[in-house]
Design an enzyme around this catalytic site. Structure first.
Site, short mmCIF file in Angstrom:
data_model
loop_
_atom_site.label_atom_id
_atom_site.label_comp_id
_atom_site.label_asym_id
_atom_site.label_seq_id
_atom_site.Cartn_x
_atom_site.Cartn_y
_atom_site.Cartn_z
N GLU A 234 0.84 -1.20 0.00
CA GLU A 234 0.00 0.00 0.00
C GLU A 234 0.87 1.25 0.00
O GLU A 234 0.62 2.21 -0.73
CB GLU A 234 -0.90 -0.01 1.23
CG GLU A 234 -1.76 1.23 1.38
CD GLU A 234 -2.46 1.30 2.72
OE1 GLU A 234 -3.29 2.21 2.89
OE2 GLU A 234 -2.19 0.46 3.60
N HIS A 235 1.90 1.26 0.86
CA HIS A 235 2.85 2.37 0.91
C HIS A 235 4.24 1.84 0.58
O HIS A 235 4.70 0.89 1.21
CB HIS A 235 2.88 3.01 2.30
CG HIS A 235 1.56 3.54 2.75
ND1 HIS A 235 0.72 2.84 3.61
CD2 HIS A 235 0.91 4.70 2.48
CE1 HIS A 235 -0.37 3.54 3.84
NE2 HIS A 235 -0.28 4.67 3.17
#
Length: 349
Positions: free
Chosen positions: A337-338
């Site tokens: 996600e990051h």
């Protein structure tokens, strides 16, 4: 088990050169294993109860899970005046920061907004695309173990830009604790309804509607395992943004960055909840040792130490790879996600 394939009391150490690496990585990434049958059964029970009994079921579940003692949805409903008061009572610096963030988000999404178009062919056939905003959107804002006004802005403002007529926000308030920044953000973002409910019961209320909570056309926003499981279950009844698992971050470091900085970057996602995932990848073994030492050194200073420690123990990892190219392979394999590239020079696949 090799020296680099050991599990410490705080975080796993993996090495791509170990024969069992891919199996260990698959186990680490298996979020579906977190959403077990017991969670699904509990969620299904809550959804069915809210669908059948409406407000009464929402109040009952909220009292149970958020440790409250309310008797009606009126006590779980915030007025526009409360939201406005929260905004104006913030310190000037916080008001300005929220306002600046809101304006930047609005400018960005105005450029992203899709447009309707059509054209006519030689035989008179008219073809095109008609973009129509939803009537009502529901936004879920985490408010249990941490509160994120950014989630309010990033979900409500794009909806306004798109032309959504009404925005309904739900945010849990365990033990009755309200976060003023979250309420202020709701005022700034022009949210129409705010209910202090969370979990599967909030998702059910948005999806099915109750006597107090308007039914929405789409539910967006992050939440814990119960929220994600509930969103999966109501998809089709309403639209959803995605089946978002626990928050996750992968940091790739070439060994130059201050180990304490990297430790704090891992903490930034691990603090969300015990199911969050934080992974650091490097081709420098001594650097990983230094980061691990920094983690141990800094953990006791964290306000949310217990949550971070459990997250790192269960789903965190320090991964030793061969080189930058193998790090790129891992990035594509995990698709986090990051993603943070803490490197002196760009790495190319």
């Amino acid at each position: 088990m090799s020296e680099r394939q050991q599990t410490t009391a705080t975080i796993s150490r993996l090495s791509t050169s170990d024969a069992a690496f891919h199996h260990r990585l698959d186990e680490l990434l298996d979020w579906e294993g977190v959403s077990d049958k017991a969670v699904q059964a509990r969620v299904e029970e809550i959804l069915a109860s809210v669908k059948q009994r409406g407000d009464a079921a929402v109040v009952e579940a909220t009292n149970r899970f958020d440790r409250l003692a309310v008797t009606s949805m009126d006590e779980l409903t915030l007025t526009p005046e409360q939201l406005e008061s929260a905004f104006h009572n913030l310190p000037a610096e916080q008001r300005e920061a929220l306002s600046s963030a809101a304006e930047r988000i609005k400018r960005y999404h105005e450029r992203q907004k899709p447009n309707s178009w059509q054209y006519e062919e030689a035989d008179g056939t008219v073809l095109g695309q008609k973009v129509t905003p939803l009537d009502r959107a529901g936004i879920y804002v985490p408010g249990g173990k941490a509160a994120y006004p950014s989630s309010v802005l990033m979900n409500a403002i794009p909806a306004h830009v798109a032309g959504v007529r009404e925005i309904v926000m739900v945010v849990p308030t365990p033990d009755g604790v309200l976060n003023e920044l979250v309420l202020a953000a709701a005022h700034l973002a022009g949210v129409d309804y705010v209910f202090t409910i969370g979990g599967a019961q909030a998702v059910a209320a948005l999806a099915y509607g109750t006597e107090s909570v308007p039914r929405v056309d789409k539910i967006v926003g992050p939440g814990n395992i119960y929220v994600a499981t509930a969103k999966r279950a109501v998809f089709g009844q309403v639209g959803i943004d995605m089946i978002a698992g626990p928050s996750e971050i992968m940091v790739v470091s070439d060994g130059v960055t201050d180990p304490e900085w990297l430790a704090m970057d891992l903490f930034s996602q691990a603090e969300h909840d015990e199911d969050a995932q934080a992974i650091l990848v490097s081709w420098d073994a001594e650097h990983l040792d230094a980061v691990e030492a920094a983690i141990e050194r800094l953990l006791p200073s964290l306000e949310r130490e217990a949550i971070v420690r459990e997250s790192l123990r269960r789903r965190g990892a320090l991964v030793l790879c061969q080189d930058a190219q193998e790090a790129i392979t891992l990035i594509n394999r995990v698709a986090p996600e990051h993603l943070e590239l803490s490197v002196a020079a760009p790495i190319h696949g």
